[in-house]
Design a protein around this motif. Structure first.
Motif: not given
Length: 430
Positions: A325, A328-329, A333, A338-339, A409
């Protein structure tokens, strides 16, 4: 090596067990001479027939195998890799010594429809006659006319790169008995003209099932699960399931999504990468809108797939997901959101993406490592590409971010591990 030896043993045993029956069934097909042709040579020069053949060779993506990088169009020189060794793609130009210049249409039809060469030899199924057998004789004639209209190029094929027993063509008799069913496509009168056209293109000339299906240790397709997805041998990409119904690889895709991907390489649901990018660039973007819509109509009729339960990992992957995470950020992203829904028309969504959710994780790993490069098409001439992260992310980072994406998600795909990343980091680019 142990697996390869087992495969060899199976092939040999099958050949022995079926040899006698196959011998009685067929002693081989005799060579076809030019005199055997029932086609008037003058008719092959019909401009309308040639134009039709040019379109059909494009639909069949013949250039992908029969054109070497930087080489003359359709002159061969490219080698097709298989788990059993390398097979050179032959010269299709009308050169009399090294190409099709001395071939009759009957010989060409025999190769395309029955997988048998001009001298009666069995052809290796790296040439997709298992699908091309469904092509109509009229379409085959148009293809032949187009190929005969090309400028001849003298280029000898490279030697066959198969070891014993795969280099013994008669061993193919057993393989063909198990996996090959000869026969032209037969229209389903209960279906619409568009559905039948789509089925004809997908099952035959488009030979989609050659990639989009799992194969067994002998290289045979599991025909009871057509278009249900599978790892492409040697190339190490996963061709997704093509069903748009429940649990299918394209679940939720509309007909327009399919048409846009095939026409431009990009749609609201995903983007063409890897081998599919080449298919779009060289083949599907040039197809008519009617044919693209027909393909979409057929694919949307594929049945729902059984739900596969996600196995619970015996490992505590909380720290791995948290690591993913964060990566990814930091790295992803900004483009994919972010979604995970991307930016329409620019960056593809990762949420619900078939390449993200495919069973193996190969596609996501390779795109993170090597980058993602959609095809440049008339409808999308300057696509946005994803940079490679092989030099910036460790094996642990890649495994973590891919695992995070595959479980964030609405995604519910299995985790990947560092050993998977190590394997595909070392895989040559295809």
């Amino acid at each position: 090596m142990k697996k390869l030896r087992r495969v060899v043993i199976v092939v040999v045993l099958l050949g022995i067990a079926l040899g006698a029956w196959l011998f009685l069934r067929s002693n081989g097909t005799p060579p076809v001479s030019r005199e055997a042709s029932k086609v008037d040579a003058a008719s092959l020069k019909d401009p309308v027939l040639i134009a039709k053949g040019q379109y059909l060779t494009t639909v069949g993506d013949c250039a992908s195998c029969h054109t070497a990088q930087g080489g003359a169009h359709f002159a061969g020189g490219r080698v097709v890799g298989t788990p059993f060794g390398d097979i050179p793609a032959p010269n299709l130009t009308p050169d009399r010594e090294t190409g099709l210049g001395d071939w009759s249409f009957e010989a060409f039809w025999q190769a395309l429809h029955a997988g048998i060469g001009r001298q009666g030899e069995l052809l290796y199924p790296a040439f997709s006659y298992t699908s091309y057998t469904k092509v109509s004789r009229d379409d085959a004639l148009a293809i032949f006319a187009y190929l005969q209209s090309l400028a001849p190029v003298h280029q000898t094929s490279k030697p066959l790169g198969l070891e014993f027993p795969y280099n013994v063509r008669n061993s193919l008799k057993a393989w063909r008995a198990l996996y090959f069913k000869e026969g032209e496509y037969q229209a389903d009168p209960a279906k619409s003209a568009a559905w039948n056209r789509g089925a004809y293109l997908v099952q035959g000339l488009g030979h989609c099932n050659e990639c989009h299906i799992a194969r067994d240790s002998l290289g045979g397709m599991r025909s009871d699960q057509a278009l249900s997805g599978g790892q492409i041998p040697v190339q190490n990409w996963y061709a997704p399931d093509l069903s748009t119904q429940a649990n299918g690889g394209l679940e939720g895709w509309t007909g327009q999504d399919i048409v846009e991907l095939l026409k431009t390489g990009h749609s609201a649901k995903g983007t063409a990468f890897g081998p599919m990018a080449e298919v779009v660039a060289q083949s599907t973007q040039h197809m008519t809108d009617d044919d693209l819509q027909a393909i979409a109509t057929y694919l949307q009729s594929l049945p729902a797939r059984p739900q596969v339960a996600l196995e619970k990992s015996p490992l505590d992957i909380t720290s791995m997901v948290n690591q993913g995470a964060k990566t990814y950020a930091d790295r992803c992203a900004g483009c994919h959101g972010k979604d995970g829904n991307g930016v329409a028309g620019v960056y593809p969504p990762l949420n619900g993406n078939s390449s993200v959710n495919e069973p193996t994780g190969i596609n996501a790993i390779r795109v993170v490592l090597l980058g993602g490069f959609p095809p440049a098409t008339k409808g999308n001439p300057r696509p946005y590409s994803m940079p490679p992260f092989a030099q910036q992310l460790s094996d642990s980072d890649v495994a973590a971010v891919v695992t995070y994406i595959r479980q964030a998600w609405g995604n519910k795909a299995p985790l990947v591990q560092e050993r998977d990343v190590i394997k595909y980091r070392q895989t040559p680019v295809n």
